[in-house]
Motif scaffolding. Structure first.
Motif: not given
Length: 166
Positions: A24-25, A68-76, A16-18, A30-31
């Motif tokens: 916020r994601y 998570l895509a549904w819950f956070m409103g971001a692409p899966a 994720c860092l790279v 990572s989890l």
């Protein structure tokens, strides 16, 4: 086992860092790596072999990413890649398949290549199964199940009457 879980979390976080995932994601992605590794380890303790535990973990990772895509409103994809690829990519069997191929030991190379193929097949089947179901759910939610049944029934009636189009 705890080392594997922490390593999966850390590897997913590093990924994720790279690739500059938004802060916020990051934790959720990572989890996903940690949870997918946990599902794989649990499934591997139940079933022997490679295919079923990998398929189960890949299906979980895809389901986790879709949720998570549904819950956070971001692409899966933001959640899928760290959750799926980091803990499940078969690095060791792939390395040894190539190593023994270079060493001209084709029996060992073929065995490790078979293991690599089983991991890849499990990842592809598990993720594809969840994607197909999620796509079907989206389609039914968007169009309505009743509309689909009416259109299918009209198509069957039109075909039986000799009419080609509805």
């Amino acid at each position: 086992m705890i080392v594997q879980l922490l390593t999966s979390f850390t590897g997913a976080l590093g990924f994720c860092l790279v690739f500059h995932l938004r802060r916020r994601y990051m934790f959720a992605a990572s989890l996903g790596g940690l949870l997918t590794c946990g599902v794989y380890l649990a499934a591997a303790s139940i079933w022997s072999g490679i295919l079923l535990p990998t398929l189960t973990a890949a299906a979980f990772a895809a389901l986790y990413a879709e949720f998570l895509a549904w819950f956070m409103g971001a692409p899966a994809t933001l959640f899928l890649i760290p959750a799926l690829l980091i803990p499940l990519v078969p690095g060791r069997p792939l390395y040894y398949a190539m190593y023994y191929a270079v060493q001209q030991d084709m029996d060992l190379s073929a065995d490790f290549a078979r293991q690599t193929a089983l991991y890849a097949l499990g990842i592809a089947l598990g993720a594809s199964l969840v994607w197909a179901l999620a796509d079907m759910r989206r389609h039914l939610k968007q169009n309505g199940f009743g509309n689909c049944a009416v259109r299918c029934g009209a198509a069957v009636r039109a075909a039986s009457c000799g009419r080609a189009s509805v």
